[in-house]
Design an enzyme around this catalytic site. Structure first.
Site, PDB file in Angstrom:
ATOM      1  N   TYR A   1       0.693  -0.974  -0.211  1.00 26.21           N
ATOM      2  CA  TYR A   1      -0.241  -0.034   0.120  1.00 26.21           C
ATOM      3  C   TYR A   1       0.494   1.318  -0.262  1.00 26.21           C
ATOM      4  O   TYR A   1       0.286   2.251  -0.506  1.00 26.21           O
ATOM      5  CB  TYR A   1      -1.255   0.340   1.270  1.00 26.21           C
ATOM      6  CG  TYR A   1      -2.128  -1.328   1.291  1.00 26.21           C
ATOM      7  CD1 TYR A   1      -2.031  -1.880   0.661  1.00 26.21           C
ATOM      8  CD2 TYR A   1      -3.038  -1.600   2.588  1.00 26.21           C
ATOM      9  CE1 TYR A   1      -2.662  -3.082  -0.058  1.00 26.21           C
ATOM     10  CE2 TYR A   1      -3.737  -2.030   2.507  1.00 26.21           C
ATOM     11  CZ  TYR A   1      -3.761  -2.998   1.732  1.00 26.21           C
ATOM     12  OH  TYR A   1      -4.315  -3.865   2.116  1.00 26.21           O
TER      13      TYR A   1
ATOM     14  N   HIS B   1       0.777 -11.366   2.254  1.00 29.66           N
ATOM     15  CA  HIS B   1      -0.880 -11.256   2.101  1.00 29.66           C
ATOM     16  C   HIS B   1      -1.216 -11.567   0.686  1.00 29.66           C
ATOM     17  O   HIS B   1      -2.075 -11.425   0.500  1.00 29.66           O
ATOM     18  CB  HIS B   1       0.749  -9.346   0.973  1.00 29.66           C
ATOM     19  CG  HIS B   1      -0.358  -8.649   0.575  1.00 29.66           C
ATOM     20  ND1 HIS B   1      -0.217  -7.061   0.298  1.00 29.66           N
ATOM     21  CD2 HIS B   1      -1.955  -8.502   0.453  1.00 29.66           C
ATOM     22  CE1 HIS B   1      -1.676  -6.212   0.191  1.00 29.66           C
ATOM     23  NE2 HIS B   1      -2.182  -7.218   0.155  1.00 29.66           N
TER      24      HIS B   1
END
Length: 251
Positions: A51, A109
């Protein structure tokens, strides 16, 4: 201030029933949004290396008006860094970016099955926990076969599996597997990826009946099925609305 009830994994991790997503919150504008979320009552915050906002999240939460021990801060290892040494370096980099002494929860992730190094990445997360870099470890977007491979190879069960989950994509099989193994299921994109769900006639009817918003209906659904949704909003009123759903609708 509103506080959500807690959800506990099979291990030692307990998380609030509703967290705060930070995808798309970057740079200086993110600071006020995240600080406001703390003031609204959020204590679980979800960031990720990918991110590119670990610095903003860390800066906002370091300056928060609550003790560090009340905050549960998450980040995630990207698929391109699953090799053991790269994974360790990435976790260390996450800490440096946040400016924190430790991260409360660190996730893989996604399994990146084409590369096939997710077991090696999991071993790196276990080592990071042993070193005190992170307190708890888990995964994101893992299917039952992936989770089984981790557990059989290491004997260590992830405490969290964060998956796409909403009324249009209910993931019953995955949720049942997580529940059977004491894994907390967190929900990214808890309101759906598009806006269609917010105009769903059944959901709008429920919202009208109870005089609440459609997002509140959907988030209440998450709490009833035992998942931990991670909604994001920059609007202070919506932040509070999202957090208070646990008390609105009957079981």
């Amino acid at each position: 201030m509103n506080r959500a009830p807690a959800v506990t994994a099979g291990g030692s991790l307990t998380v609030p029933a509703i967290g705060f997503g930070t995808y798309g919150l970057n740079g200086l504008p993110a600071l006020d949004v995240i600080r406001q979320a703390v003031a609204s009552g959020y204590r679980l915050f979800d960031a990720a290396f990918n991110y590119e906002n670990e610095g903003a999240v860390g800066a906002a939460l370091r300056s928060a008006s609550v003790p560090r021990g009340e905050l549960l801060i998450t980040s995630k290892l990207p698929g391109r860094h699953h090799a053991h040494d790269e994974a360790i370096a990435t976790i260390e980099e996450s800490l440096l970016r946040t400016g924190l002494e430790y991260l409360d929860l660190y996730l893989i992730h996604w399994p990146n099955p084409g590369v096939g190094l997710y077991v090696e990445a999991w071993q790196a997360l276990i080592e990071a926990r042993e070193r005190g870099l992170v307190r708890h470890i888990g995964v994101s977007n893992f299917l039952p076969d992936h989770l089984t491979a981790l557990m059989e190879a290491t004997g260590v069960t992830p405490e969290v599996n964060q998956i796409e989950l909403h009324p249009y994509f209910q993931q019953e099989t995955q949720r049942a597997f997580d529940r059977e193994h004491g894994i907390i299921t967190e929900a990214w994109s808890p309101l759906g990826r598009a806006t269609d769900i917010l105009q769903d006639p059944v959901l709008t009817g429920i919202a009208h009946k109870h005089q609440i918003t459609v997002p509140q209906v959907v988030l209440r659904w998450h709490t009833l099925i035992g998942s931990v949704p991670l909604p994001k909003s920059a609007d202070p009123q919506r932040q509070v609305q999202n957090l208070t759903v646990a008390g609105h609708l009957p079981r």
